[in-house]
Design an enzyme around this catalytic site. Structure first.
Site, PDB file in Angstrom:
ATOM      1  N   ASP A  90       0.844  -1.273   0.023  1.00  9.89           N
ATOM      2  CA  ASP A  90       0.027   0.072   0.019  1.00  9.89           C
ATOM      3  C   ASP A  90       0.902   1.285  -0.147  1.00  9.89           C
ATOM      4  OD1 ASP A  90      -2.582   1.306   0.454  1.00  9.89           O
ATOM      5  OD2 ASP A  90      -1.613   1.951   1.967  1.00  9.89           O
ATOM      6  N   GLU A 112      -1.278  -1.609  -5.708  1.00 12.87           N
ATOM      7  CA  GLU A 112      -2.469  -1.026  -6.285  1.00 12.87           C
ATOM      8  C   GLU A 112      -1.918   0.244  -7.194  1.00 12.87           C
ATOM      9  OE1 GLU A 112      -6.122   1.615  -4.022  1.00 12.87           O
ATOM     10  OE2 GLU A 112      -4.305   1.342  -2.868  1.00 12.87           O
ATOM     11  N   ASP A 150      -3.245   1.704   7.003  1.00 12.68           N
ATOM     12  CA  ASP A 150      -2.385   1.329   5.894  1.00 12.68           C
ATOM     13  C   ASP A 150      -2.011  -0.124   5.756  1.00 12.68           C
ATOM     14  OD1 ASP A 150      -2.309   4.018   5.082  1.00 12.68           O
ATOM     15  OD2 ASP A 150      -0.466   4.321   6.273  1.00 12.68           O
TER      16      ASP A 150
END
Length: 415
Positions: free
Chosen positions: A191, A275, A356
């Site tokens: 992340d 991502e 996170d």
């Protein structure tokens, strides 16, 4: 697969003049052929072929008084400039027809001697590695090179580049086989963020170095000094180089940080899932400076090509996936949260999550699902160089540092 190795070059005064002439000649050939192509398109004529461009703008142009100085540089430089123009047009046409993935590509543009980057490209007919560690470039001479590490194999092409602060670099492209790492069972979901540069699914956090923010005070002072210099003066030119050097120092530190962090992640994980962030959209918000300072896109590209090179698995999770809204323990979707919220309690199972870390775990689970569906970048994918024997083009940036004890450390300084 193809890898790129960059080295700092140290030309003397005569060699700098020869390189400046080569940069200018390549730029003139590019602009002349691009102008002819645009005029032919405006007149409704078909696309002019490279052979016609070469005969008209190189062979015949050397016999005229206006372009007689084209004969002072290597013909390979001029021919490669034509090939680069063909590649640019091919990318533009493929983008129009939908054959090229990614963002739309515009038509080629004219080059200027005031561009921040000047470069020429050579094939093996116009350069060679010398036994004394120098690199011979046709019509330029033997260039001294700061060899930071050895080349693994004989290079297939060379790009000589001058950046905005006057530094010269030699960029070699080599064809190598994938360096497969020993198989691991560990997988990592990543992340990316601003408070912490990256949070991994196993709980590790990589702090954000914020190189631009740390250099901002000095950059403001240098920019202020530049703005006070008269335009066209030598003092302004010197002040501009000082600003360019400071920006280059920031970019070099960021690139080095990206290489070290990405290499460490690849060594520790067999599969990497990250991502797919909308960096261009975030670059238009009030967080633009911090987003560009982090350099997420460059970091993700490094992860991708290093994973393919070392035989791992890479997958991008769609940006619409609600990684920060779903509980990684029970799967309950708790809805969006304000930016200042860094911890939250799941309304279904009651587990307290770090925002996170929870998002990284969800990216890991979604990445595994993508791999199971067969849509990940592995050695058997279409853009890999494994069993399919399909060439992977060299990255624009330098290849990552090799592992200690590998054969690449005993490569080639010069032949």
């Amino acid at each position: 697969m193809q890898l790129r190795y960059n080295y700092r070059a140290c030309p003397d005064a005569a060699q700098r003049r020869a390189l400046a002439q080569a940069f200018g000649c390549a730029r003139v050939v590019w602009n002349d052929c691009l102008r002819d192509g645009k005029e032919a398109h405006a007149a409704g004529l078909p696309y002019v072929k490279s052979a016609d461009f070469s005969r008209l703008r190189i062979t015949q142009a050397k016999r005229t008084e206006e372009r007689a100085w084209l004969a002072d540089v290597s013909a390979v430089v001029l021919q490669q400039s034509l090939r680069d123009l063909d590649t640019a047009y091919k990318g533009f046409f493929d983008s129009l027809r939908g054959k090229r993935q990614g963002r739309k590509v515009g038509p080629p543009r004219y080059k200027s001697k005031k561009d921040t980057r000047q470069s020429i490209r050579l094939n093996t007919n116009a350069f060679c590695l010398q036994e004394n560690g120098t690199v011979y470039v046709a019509k330029v001479g033997n260039l001294k090179v700061k060899w930071s590490r050895r080349l693994p194999v004989v290079p297939t092409s060379l790009t000589v580049t001058k950046d905005s602060c006057g530094r010269y670099f030699l960029s070699f492209v080599v064809d190598t086989e994938p360096d497969i790492l020993p198989g691991l069972e560990a997988e990592s979901g990543i992340d990316l963020g601003l408070s912490a540069f990256a949070v991994l699914s196993d709980g590790r956090k990589i702090d954000s170095p914020r190189f631009l923010r740390r250099a901002e005070k000095k950059l403001k002072r240098l920019q202020r000094e530049l703005s006070r210099k008269a335009r066209g003066s030598k003092n302004r030119a010197r002040a501009r180089i000082k600003v360019a050097r400071q920006h280059a120092r920031v970019a070099d530190r960021r690139r080095d940080f990206h290489h070290k962090a990405s290499t460490q992640i690849i060594r520790d994980s067999q599969a990497v899932y990250v991502e797919d962030l909308a960096v261009s959209g975030l670059g238009c918000t009030r967080l633009a400076k911090s987003v560009h300072d982090a350099g997420w896109s460059a970091f993700v590209r490094m992860l991708e090509y290093k994973t393919v090179r070392h035989g791992g698995t890479f997958a991008r999770v769609d940006r619409a996936f609600p990684s920060s809204q779903v509980c990684s323990a029970c799967g309950f979707r708790d809805g969006p949260k304000p930016r200042h919220v860094r911890e939250w309690t799941c309304g279904a199972c009651g587990i307290v999550h770090d925002l996170d870390h929870n998002a990284a775990r969800n990216v890991l689970f979604e990445g595994r699902r993508i791999v199971a569906a067969g849509r990940a970048e592995t050695l058997n994918a279409s853009q890999s160089a494994g069993k399919t024997r399909t060439k992977v083009p060299a990255q624009r940036v330098e290849a990552g540092s090799p592992r200690k004890g590998q054969t690449t450390q005993a490569g080639i300084h010069g032949l």
